[in-house]
Design a protein around this motif. Structure first.
Motif, mmCIF file in Angstrom:
data_model
loop_
_atom_site.group_PDB
_atom_site.id
_atom_site.type_symbol
_atom_site.label_atom_id
_atom_site.label_comp_id
_atom_site.label_asym_id
_atom_site.label_seq_id
_atom_site.Cartn_x
_atom_site.Cartn_y
_atom_site.Cartn_z
ATOM 1 N N THR A 80 0.897 -1.330 0.212
ATOM 2 C CA THR A 80 -0.016 -0.024 -0.074
ATOM 3 C C THR A 80 0.999 1.361 0.096
ATOM 4 O O THR A 80 2.144 1.220 0.133
ATOM 5 N N GLY A 81 0.217 2.226 -0.023
ATOM 6 C CA GLY A 81 0.824 3.545 0.163
ATOM 7 C C GLY A 81 0.137 4.763 -0.322
ATOM 8 O O GLY A 81 -1.257 4.644 -0.402
ATOM 9 N N ARG A 82 0.458 6.246 -0.348
ATOM 10 C CA ARG A 82 -0.387 7.321 -0.475
ATOM 11 C C ARG A 82 0.466 8.270 -1.433
ATOM 12 O O ARG A 82 1.517 8.538 -1.164
ATOM 13 N N TYR A 83 -0.206 8.661 -2.251
ATOM 14 C CA TYR A 83 0.082 9.470 -3.349
ATOM 15 C C TYR A 83 -0.502 11.287 -2.748
ATOM 16 O O TYR A 83 -1.633 11.121 -2.440
ATOM 17 N N HIS A 84 0.475 12.116 -2.699
ATOM 18 C CA HIS A 84 -0.202 13.173 -2.053
ATOM 19 C C HIS A 84 0.179 14.256 -2.860
ATOM 20 O O HIS A 84 1.496 14.617 -3.312
ATOM 21 N N THR A 95 -5.045 13.984 -1.502
ATOM 22 C CA THR A 95 -4.211 12.567 -1.134
ATOM 23 C C THR A 95 -5.062 11.404 -1.690
ATOM 24 O O THR A 95 -6.156 11.533 -1.818
ATOM 25 N N PHE A 96 -4.228 10.457 -2.157
ATOM 26 C CA PHE A 96 -4.952 9.222 -2.799
ATOM 27 C C PHE A 96 -4.243 8.249 -2.293
ATOM 28 O O PHE A 96 -3.124 8.058 -1.961
ATOM 29 N N SER A 97 -5.024 6.998 -2.007
ATOM 30 C CA SER A 97 -4.568 5.870 -1.735
ATOM 31 C C SER A 97 -3.651 5.013 -2.911
ATOM 32 O O SER A 97 -4.502 5.056 -4.108
ATOM 33 N N VAL A 98 -2.973 4.144 -2.613
ATOM 34 C CA VAL A 98 -2.098 3.421 -3.600
ATOM 35 C C VAL A 98 -1.925 1.954 -3.447
ATOM 36 O O VAL A 98 -1.666 1.732 -2.288
ATOM 37 N N LYS A 99 -2.217 1.290 -4.179
ATOM 38 C CA LYS A 99 -1.952 -0.217 -4.170
ATOM 39 C C LYS A 99 -0.676 -0.405 -5.058
ATOM 40 O O LYS A 99 -0.947 -0.211 -6.195
ATOM 41 N N GLU A 116 -2.032 1.110 -8.438
ATOM 42 C CA GLU A 116 -3.357 1.675 -8.716
ATOM 43 C C GLU A 116 -3.627 2.841 -7.684
ATOM 44 O O GLU A 116 -3.331 2.715 -6.431
ATOM 45 N N VAL A 117 -4.249 3.816 -8.406
ATOM 46 C CA VAL A 117 -4.696 4.819 -7.261
ATOM 47 C C VAL A 117 -5.989 5.105 -7.207
ATOM 48 O O VAL A 117 -6.847 4.962 -8.197
ATOM 49 N N TYR A 118 -6.647 5.390 -6.096
ATOM 50 C CA TYR A 118 -8.052 5.438 -5.796
ATOM 51 C C TYR A 118 -8.225 6.373 -4.487
ATOM 52 O O TYR A 118 -7.110 6.973 -4.022
ATOM 53 N N ASP A 119 -9.465 6.819 -4.411
ATOM 54 C CA ASP A 119 -9.819 7.717 -3.405
ATOM 55 C C ASP A 119 -9.086 7.451 -1.908
ATOM 56 O O ASP A 119 -9.523 6.111 -1.573
#
Length: 413
Positions: free
Chosen positions: A340-344, A356-360, A369-372
């Motif tokens: 997992t991770g987070r794009y900001h 900020t988006f959650s990342v798989k 994969e980027v999602y809310d």
């Protein structure tokens, strides 16, 4: 030819842009004289098929011819003016003749260039693999833009660049990938993993699949390695010129990463050197009119954050000011285990930032994969202790939570 030139000038005067062949075809249908229409059509066909190899020579010769003709016309007209003693008129004619052939483009004329601002090709973009990021960028990183991805060591920054480059190649774009940290062969294997979706640790066992998929890619990928701190922006610019000479016109440039380049200026402080390198990288993007993606490190405090803000950029905060788009990738040790991770989004010239988006993340093949982003799930991910480490109220929040649990224990006793 006279009709064609007339239409070109009329279109330019009205729209302040070069006429297209499609517009000429439409105007051609309005000609009632069938003989003239056929002649013009043939002339357009010949001009469309003409080679542009000698374009610079033709432009120079044609410009000189126009200058000489205007000067000749001015001198002949000056004879009568000389007899009449009108020296100011002679000076005016000669000055205008000498100005013939000059570039009349003084920049974007706001009142006249309305049409050019809304042409489809006014800003060419290279989409990213992530639709939510594309929406913020108005389609993707544009020509002349400089994009940055910040992150902690081993968090997947370089894999993000592979994802950006690989996705562009799939869309048919030409990508130049410069690596100053990893070897050319290994970066090539990472791209093999991206295209085949086979782990980079297992890709050697599946060479047949690589040889089957890669030749079918519509775009071109060139990977060039340079030693750390030995190459400069000029080194990269020279290689780009070489690629152009050999027929590979770049649509996207990736540098992994700009901090590892060397500056031509011998600055005393590292910050000044980094600022010079980043300014040159941004200038290169503008000069070539292509987007450039790169990555950079965050400082020690940023490496501990679940959401990395702009003030955690390592080396120099000016990196943020120079870039057109900047986002961070935060992946702590828990994220690396869970994928997992987070794009900001730290900065965005073309839309909203601060999102900020959650990342798989699959850092074995380079697929993200980027999602809310859902803050409510942060406790389930085991990242409670500092998921808002950039907020001043965090300490108070967790202190109250701890005191509350202790009070309940006291009540039970």
């Amino acid at each position: 030819m006279k009709w064609i030139i007339k239409e070109i000038l009329k279109y330019y005067d009205k729209f302040h842009a070069t006429i297209s062949l499609e517009v000429l075809k439409v105007e051609l249908q309005k000609i009632e004289n069938d003989v003239l229409q056929v002649a013009i059509k043939e002339q357009l066909r010949q001009s469309h098929q003409t080679s542009t190899e000698d374009l610079e020579y033709i432009t120079e010769e044609f410009t000189n011819f126009c200058k000489n003709q205007q000067l000749k016309k001015a001198l002949l007209s000056s004879v009568d003016l000389l007899k009449a003693g009108e020296y100011d008129s002679i000076r005016f004619l000669v000055d205008n003749a000498l100005k013939a052939g000059q570039d009349k483009n003084i920049g974007h004329e706001y009142n006249k260039d309305i049409e050019s601002r809304y042409r489809e090709d006014s800003r060419k973009v290279i989409p990213t693999p992530w639709e939510k990021i594309n929406q913020l960028l108005q389609g993707g990183l544009g020509n002349g833009d400089f994009g940055l991805i910040f992150g902690n060591p081993g968090g997947g920054k370089s894999w993000s660049l592979v994802a950006l480059g690989g996705y562009a190649v799939r869309l048919g774009y030409n990508v130049l990938h410069y690596t100053l940290e990893l070897g050319e062969d290994y970066v090539g294997r990472r791209y093999d993993s991206f295209f085949t979706k086979i782990s980079v640790t297992e890709i050697e066992k599946h060479r047949d699949k690589v040889e089957d998929i890669v030749p079918q890619l519509p775009g071109t990928l060139v990977i060039k390695e340079y030693p750390t701190n030995r190459a400069t922006i000029s080194t990269i610019e020279s290689h780009i010129s070489k690629c152009k000479d050999l027929g590979t016109e770049p649509d996207l440039i990736i540098i992994d990463y700009v901090d590892l380049l060397s500056s031509k200026k011998n600055n005393r402080e590292r910050k000044e050197e980094i600022d010079d390198i980043y300014t040159s990288a941004k200038g290169l993007a503008r000069t070539l009119n292509v987007p450039i993606w790169s990555v950079s490190q965050v400082n020690r405090m940023g490496a501990k954050d679940n959401i990395i803000e702009g003030d955690k950029a390592a080396g120099s905060y000016d990196k943020m000011m120079i870039s057109d788009f900047a986002m961070s990738l935060s992946r702590k040790k828990e994220d690396k285990v869970k994928g997992t991770g987070r794009y900001h989004v730290m900065k965005n010239r073309y839309g909203m930032d601060g999102l900020t988006f959650s990342v798989k993340a699959d850092t074995s093949t380079g697929h993200f994969e980027v999602y809310d982003y859902d803050e409510d799930n942060i406790e389930e991910e085991g990242l409670v202790s500092d998921y808002r480490s950039n907020s001043f109220d965090d300490t108070d929040h967790f202190t109250k939570k701890l005191l509350g649990s202790k009070l309940k224990a006291i009540e039970i006793n």
